[in-house]
Design a protein around this motif. Structure first.
Motif, mmCIF file in Angstrom:
data_model
loop_
_atom_site.group_PDB
_atom_site.id
_atom_site.type_symbol
_atom_site.label_atom_id
_atom_site.label_comp_id
_atom_site.label_asym_id
_atom_site.label_seq_id
_atom_site.Cartn_x
_atom_site.Cartn_y
_atom_site.Cartn_z
ATOM 1 N N UNK A 54 0.890 -1.225 0.130
ATOM 2 C CA UNK A 54 -0.089 0.047 -0.083
ATOM 3 C C UNK A 54 0.612 1.165 -0.015
ATOM 4 N N UNK A 55 2.038 1.116 0.904
ATOM 5 C CA UNK A 55 2.708 2.456 1.002
ATOM 6 C C UNK A 55 3.279 2.522 -0.508
ATOM 7 N N UNK A 56 3.647 1.662 -1.260
ATOM 8 C CA UNK A 56 4.456 1.680 -2.630
ATOM 9 C C UNK A 56 3.334 1.989 -3.343
ATOM 10 N N UNK A 57 2.128 1.780 -3.380
ATOM 11 C CA UNK A 57 1.352 2.392 -4.440
ATOM 12 C C UNK A 57 0.933 3.699 -3.858
ATOM 13 N N UNK A 58 1.035 4.364 -2.783
ATOM 14 C CA UNK A 58 0.618 5.761 -2.310
ATOM 15 C C UNK A 58 1.947 6.564 -3.232
ATOM 16 N N UNK A 59 3.373 5.940 -2.981
ATOM 17 C CA UNK A 59 4.231 6.714 -3.764
ATOM 18 C C UNK A 59 3.998 6.638 -5.296
ATOM 19 N N UNK A 60 3.567 5.588 -5.552
ATOM 20 C CA UNK A 60 3.428 5.378 -7.248
ATOM 21 C C UNK A 60 2.576 6.127 -7.728
ATOM 22 N N UNK A 61 1.504 6.570 -6.927
ATOM 23 C CA UNK A 61 0.422 7.600 -7.470
ATOM 24 C C UNK A 61 0.797 8.863 -7.313
ATOM 25 N N UNK A 62 1.798 9.205 -6.309
ATOM 26 C CA UNK A 62 2.262 10.546 -6.134
ATOM 27 C C UNK A 62 3.156 10.872 -7.354
ATOM 28 N N UNK A 63 3.979 10.069 -7.825
ATOM 29 C CA UNK A 63 4.607 9.953 -9.259
ATOM 30 C C UNK A 63 3.781 10.107 -10.422
ATOM 31 N N UNK A 64 2.650 9.382 -10.422
ATOM 32 C CA UNK A 64 1.894 9.425 -11.433
ATOM 33 C C UNK A 64 1.345 10.820 -11.756
ATOM 34 N N UNK A 65 0.593 11.283 -10.530
ATOM 35 C CA UNK A 65 0.132 12.737 -10.615
ATOM 36 C C UNK A 65 1.057 13.633 -10.869
ATOM 37 N N UNK A 66 2.124 13.447 -10.618
ATOM 38 C CA UNK A 66 3.442 14.457 -10.858
ATOM 39 C C UNK A 66 3.831 14.527 -12.346
ATOM 40 N N UNK A 67 3.865 13.356 -12.885
ATOM 41 C CA UNK A 67 4.395 13.118 -14.378
ATOM 42 C C UNK A 67 3.264 13.466 -15.000
ATOM 43 N N UNK A 68 1.828 13.108 -14.979
ATOM 44 C CA UNK A 68 0.909 13.681 -15.989
ATOM 45 C C UNK A 68 0.376 14.990 -15.766
ATOM 46 N N UNK A 69 0.183 15.718 -14.523
ATOM 47 C CA UNK A 69 0.095 17.009 -14.680
ATOM 48 C C UNK A 69 1.055 18.079 -14.504
ATOM 49 N N UNK A 70 2.229 17.959 -13.682
ATOM 50 C CA UNK A 70 3.160 18.790 -13.743
ATOM 51 C C UNK A 70 4.136 18.543 -15.021
ATOM 52 N N UNK A 71 4.542 17.465 -15.431
ATOM 53 C CA UNK A 71 5.352 17.359 -16.349
ATOM 54 C C UNK A 71 4.790 17.371 -17.784
ATOM 55 N N UNK A 72 3.828 16.530 -18.126
ATOM 56 C CA UNK A 72 3.146 16.283 -19.405
ATOM 57 C C UNK A 72 2.086 17.295 -19.508
ATOM 58 N N UNK A 73 1.214 17.758 -18.730
ATOM 59 C CA UNK A 73 0.463 18.691 -19.106
ATOM 60 C C UNK A 73 1.190 19.945 -19.036
ATOM 61 N N UNK A 74 1.799 20.537 -17.949
ATOM 62 C CA UNK A 74 2.178 21.902 -17.871
ATOM 63 C C UNK A 74 3.668 22.120 -18.256
ATOM 64 N N UNK A 75 4.348 20.990 -18.631
ATOM 65 C CA UNK A 75 5.472 21.135 -19.311
ATOM 66 C C UNK A 75 6.781 21.508 -17.980
#
Length: 169
Positions: A54-75
């Motif tokens: 579960x802790x790994x999943x929380x960390x993974x979803x933090x990464x996924x949020x970061x990648x798709x919104x900060x990096x991909x969407x916003x550059x």
């Protein structure tokens, strides 16, 4: 993010409210799966050879949020939180010193930033960064995030049941 209740998603909302509602519902579901457990329980893995926790999943979803919104969407130049070239699945490699307090704070920060970045955009707005040679609409990113959470919430449900028998939600 340890509420015992999830926000009910409207059955008649407009498209944007519906997408945001389902994404928040799934974010809240992951939080519920972690609620009431200590760090040792949250580090418990499923079954060998899997190291999924579960802790790994929380960390993974933090990464996924970061990648798709900060990096991909916003550059935005937002380096990974937990993984690296040497350890591409680093978010899942939880150590004895890793805590839900730290992972949960990172996850909450990333979801807050995601909401902020999406708020001023149209669902038709395209991402600033390409992935696999494509740019993505905010609508596509929302749908992808919903399916990403839904898939991992299935994992979380099985992990939680293994830890203490709790099912549902």
């Amino acid at each position: 993010m340890t509420s015992s209740e999830r926000t009910e998603v409207s059955a008649v909302a407009g498209e944007r409210e519906m997408l945001e509602g389902w994404l928040d519902f799934h974010r809240e579901t992951l939080a519920l799966k972690c609620a009431g457990l200590g760090d040792e329980q949250l580090r418990e893995t499923s079954v060998p050879p899997s190291g999924l926790s579960l802790l790994g999943l929380v960390r993974h979803m933090a990464e996924v949020e970061r990648i798709w919104f900060r990096r991909v969407l916003d550059g935005e130049d937002a380096p990974p939180l937990y993984f690296s070239e040497q350890d591409p699945d680093g978010e899942f490699h939880v150590g004895p010193d890793d805590t839900f307090e730290a992972a949960g704070a990172a996850w909450r920060a990333e979801t807050a930033r995601a909401r902020e970045l999406a708020a001023s955009r149209s669902l038709d707005d395209l991402s600033k960064e390409e992935r696999h040679g494509k740019r993505f609409s905010l609508r596509w990113i929302y749908v992808h995030m919903i399916e990403e959470y839904a898939r991992h919430n299935g994992h979380a449900d099985l992990l939680r049941e293994r830890i203490d028998g709790a099912t549902g939600a």
